[in-house]
Design a protein around this motif. Structure first.
Motif, PDB file in Angstrom:
ATOM      1  N   PRO A   1      52.599  55.832 -24.279  1.00  0.00           N
ATOM      2  CA  PRO A   1      51.262  56.203 -24.050  1.00  0.00           C
ATOM      3  C   PRO A   1      51.377  56.785 -22.658  1.00  0.00           C
ATOM      4  CG  PRO A   1      51.230  53.939 -25.001  1.00  0.00           C
ATOM      5  CD  PRO A   1      52.775  54.393 -24.692  1.00  0.00           C
ATOM      6  N   ALA A   2      50.770  57.852 -22.503  1.00  0.00           N
ATOM      7  CA  ALA A   2      50.823  58.623 -21.367  1.00  0.00           C
ATOM      8  C   ALA A   2      49.933  58.136 -20.125  1.00  0.00           C
ATOM      9  CB  ALA A   2      50.383  60.137 -21.319  1.00  0.00           C
ATOM     10  N   GLU A   3      50.954  57.855 -19.076  1.00  0.00           N
ATOM     11  CA  GLU A   3      50.105  57.376 -17.707  1.00  0.00           C
ATOM     12  C   GLU A   3      49.744  58.484 -16.808  1.00  0.00           C
ATOM     13  OE1 GLU A   3      52.388  54.311 -15.834  1.00  0.00           O
ATOM     14  OE2 GLU A   3      52.827  53.464 -17.768  1.00  0.00           O
ATOM     15  N   VAL A   4      50.152  59.797 -17.245  1.00  0.00           N
ATOM     16  CA  VAL A   4      49.956  60.974 -16.356  1.00  0.00           C
ATOM     17  C   VAL A   4      49.986  62.121 -17.295  1.00  0.00           C
ATOM     18  CG1 VAL A   4      52.094  61.322 -15.665  1.00  0.00           C
ATOM     19  CG2 VAL A   4      50.471  62.316 -14.270  1.00  0.00           C
ATOM     20  N   ILE A   5      49.011  63.429 -17.094  1.00  0.00           N
ATOM     21  CA  ILE A   5      49.185  64.494 -17.557  1.00  0.00           C
ATOM     22  C   ILE A   5      49.594  65.700 -16.712  1.00  0.00           C
ATOM     23  CG2 ILE A   5      47.608  66.150 -18.689  1.00  0.00           C
ATOM     24  CD1 ILE A   5      45.883  63.977 -19.681  1.00  0.00           C
ATOM     25  N   ALA A   6      50.556  66.569 -17.052  1.00  0.00           N
ATOM     26  CA  ALA A   6      51.211  67.671 -16.331  1.00  0.00           C
ATOM     27  C   ALA A   6      50.908  68.919 -17.136  1.00  0.00           C
ATOM     28  CB  ALA A   6      52.569  67.366 -16.283  1.00  0.00           C
ATOM     29  N   ILE A   7      50.579  69.808 -16.210  1.00  0.00           N
ATOM     30  CA  ILE A   7      50.143  71.450 -17.038  1.00  0.00           C
ATOM     31  C   ILE A   7      50.951  72.294 -16.423  1.00  0.00           C
ATOM     32  CG2 ILE A   7      48.465  73.071 -17.704  1.00  0.00           C
ATOM     33  CD1 ILE A   7      46.204  70.622 -17.414  1.00  0.00           C
ATOM     34  N   GLY A   8      51.695  73.167 -16.975  1.00  0.00           N
ATOM     35  CA  GLY A   8      52.373  73.982 -16.535  1.00  0.00           C
ATOM     36  C   GLY A   8      52.160  75.487 -16.921  1.00  0.00           C
ATOM     37  N   ALA A   9      51.910  76.436 -16.211  1.00  0.00           N
ATOM     38  CA  ALA A   9      51.370  77.834 -16.638  1.00  0.00           C
ATOM     39  C   ALA A   9      51.761  78.930 -15.826  1.00  0.00           C
ATOM     40  CB  ALA A   9      49.899  77.497 -16.920  1.00  0.00           C
TER      41      ALA A   9
ATOM     42  N   GLN B   1      43.688  59.773 -16.880  1.00  0.00           N
ATOM     43  CA  GLN B   1      45.000  59.894 -16.225  1.00  0.00           C
ATOM     44  C   GLN B   1      44.802  61.125 -14.994  1.00  0.00           C
ATOM     45  OE1 GLN B   1      44.391  59.575 -19.476  1.00  0.00           O
ATOM     46  NE2 GLN B   1      45.978  57.985 -19.988  1.00  0.00           N
ATOM     47  N   PRO B   2      45.685  60.896 -13.801  1.00  0.00           N
ATOM     48  CA  PRO B   2      45.771  61.732 -12.976  1.00  0.00           C
ATOM     49  C   PRO B   2      46.499  63.285 -13.647  1.00  0.00           C
ATOM     50  CG  PRO B   2      47.611  60.191 -12.544  1.00  0.00           C
ATOM     51  CD  PRO B   2      46.538  59.663 -13.639  1.00  0.00           C
TER      52      PRO B   2
END
Length: 368
Positions: A175-183, A204-205
């Protein structure tokens, strides 16, 4: 322009591309700028000048008469102006992509980031006449090739990484505790679409690394706040990673994380990375995989190059999950493709579908 007209325009552009050429339209009220850009296009063997226009209204008329792959659009023009005309230009363009010719002024940054969030694929700085050099021409040609080639390639409805085991149907490992986005190129529009569809109760942060100049970041942060209805801040060294908020990498450093007094905090790193990007997605994902012990959901959106592929491997090896944007909706399917070809993507989806996948994957631990 009807759907049939759009499809026919796309087929004609594909034929031009197969012939080894990318057709460019220049839209700028400055005669000097049009002349210099024209010469740069004409001096590049695989680029063809399809048309020029001195205002947005003229561009809209000419788009019904010529087929183009790339539109170089100045935003500050008399009359309707490039920004106000952008939706109609995109609607009339038959799938052609827009590269904004922007300035580094505060007003220029505001208009440019707004244009990127509305669907423009990329931006390139508008230099003074004395700064139109061979390096500028090379950079411009590289961007046009990457975006123009992507827009004219045949679109497949499904991508299966060759000789790689697909992870598309696998469950979230942790289960994710953090979300990361790359673009990167084309990613702002996709990011705004995805975040708009993400409910606030997903708390989530969210950490973001987007390839943009530092001066554009305050405007970018405001765009993300509007799209997501969340607080968005440009990361500073030592800033707390806070639930329900978005932290954005500054334009002159990588956003990484560390533990301080048992809590995650942001750090700004400025070391050189193999892909040459700054900010880079790779160090962000690498640090998150370590700090959160793999409890990471990372999303790679439209962008040129391979930034994010190394970091994605770290996330997956630690037990995290990677989602990537699909080819059909990407301005440039470079960064997502690099991850997909390594067999690291659990799903390859449109921005709207990515938001749905986040919801259906129960990334919020309090749901369980």
């Amino acid at each position: 322009m009807t759907m049939a007209d759009t499809n026919q325009a796309g087929q004609r552009r594909a034929a031009h591309n197969q012939a080894g050429t990318i057709r460019v339209m220049i839209v700028d009220d400055s005669l000097i700028a049009r002349t210099v850009l024209r010469k740069m296009i004409e001096q590049t063997s695989d680029l063809v000048l399809a048309a020029t226009a001195n205002c947005a209204e003229d561009a809209i008329v000419k788009l019904s008469q010529v087929d183009v792959d790339i539109i170089l659009l100045d935003l500050e023009m008399p009359g309707m102006g490039g920004l106000a005309a952008l939706p109609e230009i995109l609607a009339c363009a038959g799938g052609a992509q827009v590269i904004v010719i922007s300035s580094l002024t505060t007003e220029g940054a505001e208009a440019t980031v707004t244009a990127l969030s509305m669907g423009a694929a990329d931006t390139i700085l508008k230099p003074r006449p004395s700064e139109f050099t061979s390096d500028y021409r090379s950079d411009l040609a590289t961007r046009i090739r990457a975006i123009g080639s992507s827009s004219t390639e045949p679109k497949k409805t499904c991508f299966v990484p060759p000789e790689k085991k697909s992870r598309q149907t696998g469950p979230l490992s942790k289960p994710a505790e953090v979300i990361a986005i790359g673009a990167s190129t084309g990613g702002i529009h996709s990011m705004c679409q995805m975040l708009h569809d993400l409910p606030k109760y997903i708390d989530q942060p969210i950490l973001v690394s987007q390839h943009l100049p530092r001066s554009f970041m305050p405007v970018f942060a405001r765009q993300l706040e509007i799209a997501s209805s969340r607080k968005a801040r440009i990361a500073e060294d030592g800033m707390a990673v806070t639930a329900g908020e978005i932290l954005i990498a500054p334009g002159d450093g990588h956003l990484v994380t560390a533990m301080k007094d048992g809590k995650a905090v942001a750090r700004i790193a400025r070391h050189t990375v193999p892909n040459g990007c700054c900010p880079s997605v790779d160090p962000m994902l690498e640090s998150l995989a370590e700090i959160y012990d793999g409890a990471v959901l990372a999303i790679i959106l439209s962008g040129m190059g391979r930034d994010g592929a190394l970091g994605a491997r770290c996330v997956v090896d630690a037990g995290g999950t990677i989602l990537v944007q699909n080819r059909e909706t990407s301005a440039v399917w470079g960064m997502p493709r690099a991850v997909a070809e390594e067999g690291l993507a659990s799903a390859i989806l449109s921005p709207e579908e990515l938001a749905t996948r986040i919801l259906s994957s129960k990334v919020v631990t309090k749901w369980t």
